[in-house]
Each structure stands twice: as structure tokens, then as C-alpha cells.
Design a protein around this motif. Structure first.
Motif, PDB file in Angstrom:
ATOM      1  N   GLY A 154     -17.961   6.701  -5.167  1.00 24.45           N
ATOM      2  CA  GLY A 154     -19.500   6.801  -4.760  1.00 24.45           C
ATOM      3  C   GLY A 154     -20.300   5.681  -5.747  1.00 24.45           C
ATOM      4  N   GLY A 155     -19.533   4.991  -6.284  1.00 20.71           N
ATOM      5  CA  GLY A 155     -20.508   4.074  -7.331  1.00 20.71           C
ATOM      6  C   GLY A 155     -20.821   2.777  -6.875  1.00 20.71           C
ATOM      7  N   ASN A 156     -21.226   1.836  -7.329  1.00 21.81           N
ATOM      8  CA  ASN A 156     -21.467   0.510  -7.007  1.00 21.81           C
ATOM      9  C   ASN A 156     -20.243  -0.089  -6.457  1.00 21.81           C
ATOM     10  OD1 ASN A 156     -24.137   0.023  -7.041  1.00 21.81           O
ATOM     11  ND2 ASN A 156     -24.133  -0.544  -9.144  1.00 21.81           N
ATOM     12  N   THR A 157     -19.130  -0.056  -7.156  1.00 24.49           N
ATOM     13  CA  THR A 157     -17.843  -0.537  -6.761  1.00 24.49           C
ATOM     14  C   THR A 157     -17.367  -0.034  -5.209  1.00 24.49           C
ATOM     15  OG1 THR A 157     -17.413  -0.974  -9.042  1.00 24.49           O
ATOM     16  CG2 THR A 157     -15.436  -1.145  -7.575  1.00 24.49           C
ATOM     17  N   GLU A 160     -19.292  -1.461  -2.628  1.00 26.79           N
ATOM     18  CA  GLU A 160     -19.313  -3.040  -2.361  1.00 26.79           C
ATOM     19  C   GLU A 160     -18.071  -3.345  -1.543  1.00 26.79           C
ATOM     20  OE1 GLU A 160     -19.773  -5.109  -6.191  1.00 26.79           O
ATOM     21  OE2 GLU A 160     -21.970  -5.345  -5.755  1.00 26.79           O
ATOM     22  N   ARG A 177     -16.887  12.600  -3.402  1.00 25.01           N
ATOM     23  CA  ARG A 177     -16.588  13.979  -3.910  1.00 25.01           C
ATOM     24  C   ARG A 177     -18.013  14.941  -3.595  1.00 25.01           C
ATOM     25  NH1 ARG A 177     -14.771  13.427  -9.857  1.00 25.01           N
ATOM     26  NH2 ARG A 177     -16.625  12.319 -10.748  1.00 25.01           N
ATOM     27  N   ARG A 178     -19.018  14.002  -3.571  1.00 24.29           N
ATOM     28  CA  ARG A 178     -20.378  14.787  -3.524  1.00 24.29           C
ATOM     29  C   ARG A 178     -21.018  14.554  -2.449  1.00 24.29           C
ATOM     30  NH1 ARG A 178     -23.715  13.301  -7.218  1.00 24.29           N
ATOM     31  NH2 ARG A 178     -23.152  11.198  -7.951  1.00 24.29           N
ATOM     32  N   ARG A 182     -24.026   7.309  -6.143  1.00 21.02           N
ATOM     33  CA  ARG A 182     -24.358   6.737  -7.394  1.00 21.02           C
ATOM     34  C   ARG A 182     -24.544   5.444  -7.489  1.00 21.02           C
ATOM     35  NH1 ARG A 182     -22.559   8.517 -12.482  1.00 21.02           N
ATOM     36  NH2 ARG A 182     -21.559  10.156 -11.491  1.00 21.02           N
ATOM     37  N   ILE A 240     -12.724   4.211  -8.239  1.00 18.44           N
ATOM     38  CA  ILE A 240     -13.449   5.395  -9.061  1.00 18.44           C
ATOM     39  C   ILE A 240     -13.857   5.079 -10.246  1.00 18.44           C
ATOM     40  CG2 ILE A 240     -12.529   7.282  -7.475  1.00 18.44           C
ATOM     41  CD1 ILE A 240     -10.471   7.694  -9.839  1.00 18.44           C
ATOM     42  N   GLU A 258     -20.669   2.172 -20.949  1.00 23.11           N
ATOM     43  CA  GLU A 258     -19.263   2.312 -20.687  1.00 23.11           C
ATOM     44  C   GLU A 258     -18.106   1.651 -21.252  1.00 23.11           C
ATOM     45  OE1 GLU A 258     -20.195   2.209 -15.649  1.00 23.11           O
ATOM     46  OE2 GLU A 258     -21.400   0.956 -16.967  1.00 23.11           O
TER      47      GLU A 258
HETATM   48  P1  NAP Z   1     -18.771   4.545 -11.375  1.00 19.75           P
HETATM   49  O1  NAP Z   1     -20.157   3.942 -11.441  1.00 19.75           O
HETATM   50  O2  NAP Z   1     -18.313   5.080 -12.604  1.00 19.75           O
HETATM   51  O3  NAP Z   1     -18.488   5.317 -10.208  1.00 19.75           O
HETATM   52  C1  NAP Z   1     -17.253   5.866 -10.132  1.00 19.75           C
HETATM   53  C2  NAP Z   1     -17.261   6.583  -8.817  1.00 19.75           C
HETATM   54  O4  NAP Z   1     -16.015   7.184  -8.456  1.00 19.75           O
HETATM   55  C3  NAP Z   1     -18.311   7.880  -8.734  1.00 19.75           C
HETATM   56  O5  NAP Z   1     -18.968   8.098  -7.594  1.00 19.75           O
HETATM   57  C4  NAP Z   1     -17.761   8.880  -9.049  1.00 19.75           C
HETATM   58  O6  NAP Z   1     -18.002  10.296  -8.395  1.00 19.75           O
HETATM   59  C5  NAP Z   1     -16.306   8.828  -8.488  1.00 19.75           C
HETATM   60  N1  NAP Z   1     -14.947   9.395  -8.956  1.00 19.75           N
HETATM   61  C6  NAP Z   1     -14.801   9.198 -10.370  1.00 19.75           C
HETATM   62  N2  NAP Z   1     -13.634   9.828 -10.643  1.00 19.75           N
HETATM   63  C7  NAP Z   1     -13.146  10.176  -9.290  1.00 19.75           C
HETATM   64  C8  NAP Z   1     -11.965  11.407  -8.962  1.00 19.75           C
HETATM   65  N3  NAP Z   1     -11.112  11.409  -9.881  1.00 19.75           N
HETATM   66  N4  NAP Z   1     -12.103  11.541  -7.700  1.00 19.75           N
HETATM   67  C9  NAP Z   1     -13.025  11.210  -6.860  1.00 19.75           C
HETATM   68  N5  NAP Z   1     -13.834  10.405  -7.043  1.00 19.75           N
HETATM   69  C10 NAP Z   1     -14.291  10.017  -8.379  1.00 19.75           C
HETATM   70  O7  NAP Z   1     -17.638   3.283 -11.279  1.00 19.75           O
HETATM   71  P2  NAP Z   1     -17.871   1.760 -10.498  1.00 19.75           P
HETATM   72  O8  NAP Z   1     -18.893   1.745  -9.234  1.00 19.75           O
HETATM   73  O9  NAP Z   1     -16.668   1.117 -10.685  1.00 19.75           O
HETATM   74  O10 NAP Z   1     -18.930   1.107 -11.501  1.00 19.75           O
HETATM   75  C11 NAP Z   1     -18.856   0.859 -12.950  1.00 19.75           C
HETATM   76  C12 NAP Z   1     -20.032   0.075 -13.524  1.00 19.75           C
HETATM   77  O11 NAP Z   1     -19.996  -1.129 -13.024  1.00 19.75           O
HETATM   78  C13 NAP Z   1     -21.406   0.893 -13.115  1.00 19.75           C
HETATM   79  O12 NAP Z   1     -22.318   0.581 -14.174  1.00 19.75           O
HETATM   80  C14 NAP Z   1     -21.686  -0.236 -12.084  1.00 19.75           C
HETATM   81  O13 NAP Z   1     -23.235  -0.341 -11.871  1.00 19.75           O
HETATM   82  C15 NAP Z   1     -21.377  -1.531 -12.404  1.00 19.75           C
HETATM   83  N6  NAP Z   1     -20.904  -2.230 -11.279  1.00 19.75           N
HETATM   84  C16 NAP Z   1     -22.227  -3.019 -10.782  1.00 19.75           C
HETATM   85  C17 NAP Z   1     -21.995  -3.929  -9.707  1.00 19.75           C
HETATM   86  C18 NAP Z   1     -23.256  -4.754  -9.255  1.00 19.75           C
HETATM   87  O14 NAP Z   1     -24.023  -4.690  -9.991  1.00 19.75           O
HETATM   88  N7  NAP Z   1     -23.091  -5.271  -8.133  1.00 19.75           N
HETATM   89  C19 NAP Z   1     -20.695  -4.040  -9.013  1.00 19.75           C
HETATM   90  C20 NAP Z   1     -19.787  -3.173  -9.491  1.00 19.75           C
HETATM   91  C21 NAP Z   1     -19.757  -2.277 -10.499  1.00 19.75           C
HETATM   92  P3  NAP Z   1     -19.298  10.885  -8.993  1.00 19.75           P
HETATM   93  O15 NAP Z   1     -20.330  10.066  -8.490  1.00 19.75           O
HETATM   94  O16 NAP Z   1     -19.311  12.179  -8.272  1.00 19.75           O
HETATM   95  O17 NAP Z   1     -19.066  10.844 -10.583  1.00 19.75           O
END
Ligand code: NAP
Length: 312
Positions: A154-157, A160, A177-178, A182, A240, A258
């Protein structure tokens, strides 16, 4: 136990590390790559690679990494199969402790240790990895053109990846899961506008179902009432989060919340003198072999300039 001094040590043997090594070796810096025990980085767990420029036909990730290593060695890189467990940047030269007990010092250091995708931890996820399960839509989405896929997270990745896949696939289902994402608001707005994209709120994946031809469904369980259901899918994209491999350096170079290494924007300079960083241990946005390679090149050029300033 042995001790040696080197002009440049590169920690990490993925696309960033070997590209830094190629450039540094050709600049006569006699780089040493600390390759860990499983050199090659994330490309060694990838099969088909179609997006690394320069190859008209599909190539294999492990083959590409062998070629990069060979190219680096051919121009004068030395590869050591050991792991850096700690560094000390409080004095110059930089001190590096190795897992095998040896130690080294270096005039400059490039950290290119990469990151690892987080996985759900299901046995079926491992079984179908590379045959329906992926952690990179940009790398593997093309193989699911016109098909039905799911994205987990549910994050940016995750958002995207879902948007990227919705341009290629018949349908994309985001499983979260929610009941709220985010991801940034603007990404959410785009997501909700796509006709072939839907969200399964409050569900986790309990099983990836398939056969010898690959994946054909995922089993879901509700996080609110434990009810179960199955939805059909040919591709499962796990989004995730990633874990950057930066623990040994946390006391010496500044990391973000992070755990990614902070660099001066537009460069590979870290907060520590003579320490440069490149690839997925820095970059949480692009995460591509070609961008890691590009940053590896930048790190070698930045390091070369630093070494020149030392001798001045
Ligand atoms: P993230 O923000 O940590 O999000 C991970 C997502 O996966 C969350 O929604 C989380 O759920 C879910 N999750 C984690 N463990 C899980 C599990 N075991 N089972 C099911 N769902 C699970 O990771 P990300 O999206 O890869 O981003 C990482 C960082 O990179 C962030 O700071 C992000 O802003 C940045 N990023 C930025 C860009 C951009 O600026 N264009 C693009 C990509 C990434 P919950 O929400 O319930 O915790």
C-alpha cells in the motif's frame, strides 16, 4: 590474519559495484571489490533481462553479472570474496574489517551493497519466484501483457507498480492489508481513476496458487473477519518494501529513516570523508540495474576526484 592497504575499495558486487570498478580500474586506481559470498546482486536472482541497454535479444541476469565481473577484472580489478562487517571512517585511511578476520585500509571507499526486496515469506512465493512472482514491475511486467495480475502493498512502490502494470495488463488488483494506503495522495488519485485497476482492502495473501505452467490465482484472507476468498491472477507483484544492506555502515555514514545512505544531491558523496555510495543502498525510487550502473560510474568519478585532491 592479513592486512593490506588499497587506493580504492568497493563494497558490493552488483551493477553499481562492478561499474564503479570498471571506471576506477581504467583510471589506474587498482580497485578491490569486496564481493561478499554471493556476488552479482539482485540480477543473479533474475532470469530474463530485456531492459538493460545494448542487448537486442533477451539476456539472463546471472550471465550479465558474470560479464560485468569479467569486464572489471579484465581492466585490472581484484575481487575478494569476503564481507565487510564494519568500517571506521574516524581516521584516514578508512579502516575496513572483514568477516574472515582480515582487515584492510583504503584511501577511498565506495559502498554499493544494494538492497533486498521484502517477501511475504510464503513457501508458494519461493516456488513461483520468476514463474509468476516478481518484486519488480518495470523488470517483469512486460511478460504479463494482456493478463490479470495482482500487486501486494500500500506504499508508493505498490501504487506506482500497479499504475505501470495497468498500462500493460488486462486487469490489476492491488491487495492491501489495511483500509487506507500510505502512498502519496497524487498517486492514489491516479490509481482510483484507472478503469482496469481495483483494490482489495483489508486482505493479506495466504497462498499463491499455480501449476507447472505458472501462477493462476492467489488465496486471500480478510484482516477484519478472517474470511477467505480466491482471485485469479497470472502475475503476483510483491511491493511491500526493500531493506537496504547498510547496517555495517550506520555509525559512519548518515542514513535516512529507512536505512538508505544519504548522498549530496546529484553526487555520490556521503557524510564521511572519502566514502561514496551508489546503487540501491542509496536509491529507493528507481532501483534499476541501469540506474545502479550509472551511479557506480558517478561514484568512481567522484572518488577519482577525491583521490586527486588528496595528492594535491
Ligand atoms: P513502504 O512505504 O514501506 O510500504 C510498504 C507497504 O507494504 C505498506 O503499505 C505496508 O503496509 C505493506 N506491507 C509491509 N509488509 C507487509 C506484509 N508482510 N504483508 C502485506 N503488506 C505489507 O515501501 P515502498 O512503497 O517500497 O516505499 C519505500 C520508500 O521509498 C518510501 O519512503 C517511499 O515514499 C519511497 N518511494 C518513493 C517513490 C516516489 O517518490 N516516486 C517511489 C517508490 C518509493 P502498511 O501500510 O499496513 O504498513
Amino acid at each position: 590474519m592479513t592486512h593490506s592497504h588499497e587506493k580504492m575499495i568497493i563494497i558490493g558486487a552488483g551493477a553499481a559495484g562492478f561499474t564503479a570498478a570498471i571506471y576506477a580500474a581504467r583510471a589506474n586506481l587498482s580497485p578491490v571489490v569486496l564481493a561478499g559470498l554471493q556476488p552479482g546482486g539482485q540480477l543473479t536472482i533474475t532470469t530474463d533481462v530485456e531492459n538493460y541497454p545494448g542487448f537486442a535479444d533477451v539476456i539472463q541476469g546471472p550471465w550479465l553479472m558474470q560479464e560485468m565481473q569479467q569486464q572489471a577484472e579484465n581492466v585490472g580489478t581484484r575481487v575478494i570474496y569476503d564481507i565487510a562487517t564494519a568500517i571506521d571512517t574516524s581516521q584516514h585511511p578508512i579502516h575496513i574489517q572483514l568477516d574472515g578476520g582480515d582487515s584492510m585500509t583504503a584511501d577511498c571507499l565506495v559502498i554499493a551493497t544494494g538492497a533486498q526486496a521484502r517477501w511475504l515469506g510464503l513457501e508458494s512465493e519461493t516456488i513461483f519466484n520468476g514463474r509468476g512472482v516478481s518484486a519488480c514491475a518495470t523488470c517483469d511486467g512486460f511478460f504479463y501483457k494482456g493478463r490479470d495480475v495482482v500487486v501486494i502493498g500500500g506504499g508508493n512502490t505498490a501504487v506506482e507498480e500497479a499504475l505501470y502494470l495497468s498500462n500493460l495488463c488486462n486487469s490489476v488488483t492491488l491487495i492491501h492489508r489495511r483500509d487506507s494506503l500510505r502512498a502519496e495522495q497524487i498517486l492514489q488519485e491516479r490509481l482510483f481513476k484507472r478503469a482496469n485497476l481495483s483494490v482489495e482492502w483489508n486482505y493479506t495473501v495466504t497462498e499463491i496458487v499455480g501449476d507447472s505452467t505458472g501462477v493462476n490465482a492467489v488465496n486471500l484472507q480478510s484482516t477484519t473477519d478472517n474470511s477467505e476468498k480466491q482471485i485469479s491472477a497470472h502475475g503476483v507483484f510483491i511491493a511491500i518494501g526493500h531493506d537496504p544492506a547498510t547496517k555495517p555502515f550506520q555509525k559512519n555514514v548518515e542514513l535516512d529513516d529507512e536505512g538508505y545512505i544519504k548522498v549530496k544531491p546529484g553526487t555520490t558523496l556521503t557524510s564521511a570523508k572519502g566514502v561514496f555510495a551508489a546503487g540501491d543502498c542509496v536509491d529507493k525510487i528507481y532501483r534499476q540495474a541501469v540506474t545502479a550502473a550509472g551511479m557506480g560510474c558517478m561514484a568512481a568519478l567522484d572518488a577519482e576526484k577525491f583521490l586527486a585532491s588528496l595528492s594535491d
